[in-house]
Scaffold this active site. Structure first.
Site, mmCIF file in Angstrom:
data_model
loop_
_atom_site.group_PDB
_atom_site.id
_atom_site.type_symbol
_atom_site.label_atom_id
_atom_site.label_comp_id
_atom_site.label_asym_id
_atom_site.label_seq_id
_atom_site.Cartn_x
_atom_site.Cartn_y
_atom_site.Cartn_z
ATOM 1 N N GLY A 75 0.102 3.602 4.181
ATOM 2 C CA GLY A 75 0.655 4.080 5.439
ATOM 3 C C GLY A 75 1.679 3.090 5.958
ATOM 4 N N GLN A 87 6.948 -1.155 11.977
ATOM 5 C CA GLN A 87 6.766 -2.145 10.911
ATOM 6 C C GLN A 87 8.036 -2.422 10.123
ATOM 7 O OE1 GLN A 87 3.052 -0.174 9.206
ATOM 8 N NE2 GLN A 87 2.632 -2.338 8.915
ATOM 9 N N CYS A 128 -3.255 -4.837 6.646
ATOM 10 C CA CYS A 128 -2.020 -4.311 7.224
ATOM 11 C C CYS A 128 -0.845 -4.972 6.530
ATOM 12 C CB CYS A 128 -1.997 -4.608 8.729
ATOM 13 S SG CYS A 128 -0.496 -4.040 9.544
ATOM 14 N N LEU A 129 0.163 -4.181 6.183
ATOM 15 C CA LEU A 129 1.342 -4.728 5.501
ATOM 16 C C LEU A 129 2.032 -5.783 6.358
ATOM 17 C CD1 LEU A 129 2.925 -1.465 4.016
ATOM 18 C CD2 LEU A 129 1.583 -3.206 2.810
ATOM 19 N N HIS A 185 -5.179 3.796 12.096
ATOM 20 C CA HIS A 185 -4.426 2.541 11.934
ATOM 21 C C HIS A 185 -2.944 2.742 12.269
ATOM 22 C CE1 HIS A 185 -3.719 -1.396 9.710
ATOM 23 N NE2 HIS A 185 -2.497 -0.899 9.787
ATOM 24 N N GLU A 186 -2.348 3.812 11.723
ATOM 25 C CA GLU A 186 -0.902 4.030 11.934
ATOM 26 C C GLU A 186 -0.604 4.454 13.378
ATOM 27 O OE1 GLU A 186 0.902 2.753 9.767
ATOM 28 O OE2 GLU A 186 -0.633 2.661 8.223
ATOM 29 N N HIS A 224 -0.462 1.538 15.562
ATOM 30 C CA HIS A 224 0.836 0.853 15.468
ATOM 31 C C HIS A 224 1.849 1.427 16.462
ATOM 32 C CE1 HIS A 224 0.853 -2.104 12.275
ATOM 33 N NE2 HIS A 224 0.317 -1.273 11.395
HETATM 34 ZN ZN LIG Z 1 -0.649 -1.786 9.700
#
Ligand SMILES: [Zn+2]
Length: 171
Positions: A46, A51, A93-94, A135-136, A139
């Site tokens: 995701g 991000q 998380c990226l 999660h997304e 964000h």
């Molecule tokens: Zn994340």
């Protein structure tokens, strides 16, 4: 085009993203294509627009890791409609590479969102997809998964990240 992923510490990750009001444009289509490309390049399931530095309510998800095109999901201006049950599992998380923590989330989640043309739709996901939805969407409200772990763990993580930032090892 592959965007680089913004890392924890950048304020864009902790602010409320703006609603998308224009749909069906070539720019939006290209942006979504680039988001998927950037997500696959980073090996994520995701990715939220903040991000990659765009404070817009857009997220892309593919829990099949690019294996099944029908699982590609675009969520624009998404809202959580229903959360049922509980699951606990590791989450990363990226934007916070190198860290993973146990996070409690809902097990079955229904979201309402718009697609690239502005059409409203609802989608229910379980397990990993439910986790990705939560999660997304977090964000897009400037919330990171570390807001769901204990303050002690969060402080330890932040201290390690500060150390890496000082050493120039944090993107
Ligand atoms: Zn994340």
């Amino acid at each position: 085009m592959i965007y680089s992923i913004v890392r924890f510490g950048d304020p864009v990750l902790e602010r409320e993203a703006e609603e998308v009001t224009e749909f069906g444009t070539a720019e939006l289509d290209k942006f979504l294509e680039d988001m998927f490309e950037s997500m696959y390049a980073a090996k994520g399931v995701g990715l939220a627009a903040p991000q990659i530095g765009f404070s817009r309510k857009i997220a892309v998800i593919d829990v099949s890791n690019g294996e099944k095109p029908e699982e590609k999901l675009v969520l624009i201006n998404p809202q959580i409609v229903k959360v049922e049950g509980k699951q606990e599992g590791e989450e990363g998380c990226l934007s916070i590479p190198g860290f993973r923590e146990q996070v409690k989330r809902g097990k079955r989640v229904t979201v309402r969102a718009q697609d690239a043309t502005g059409e409203l739709f609802e989608k229910t996901g379980e397990d990993l997809l439910a986790r990705a939805f939560l999660h997304e969407i977090d964000h897009l409200h400037g919330r990171l998964y570390i807001s769901h772990i204990s303050a002690l763990k969060r402080d330890l993580m932040k201290r390690k990240i500060k150390k890496m930032q000082r050493a120039g090892e944090w993107g």
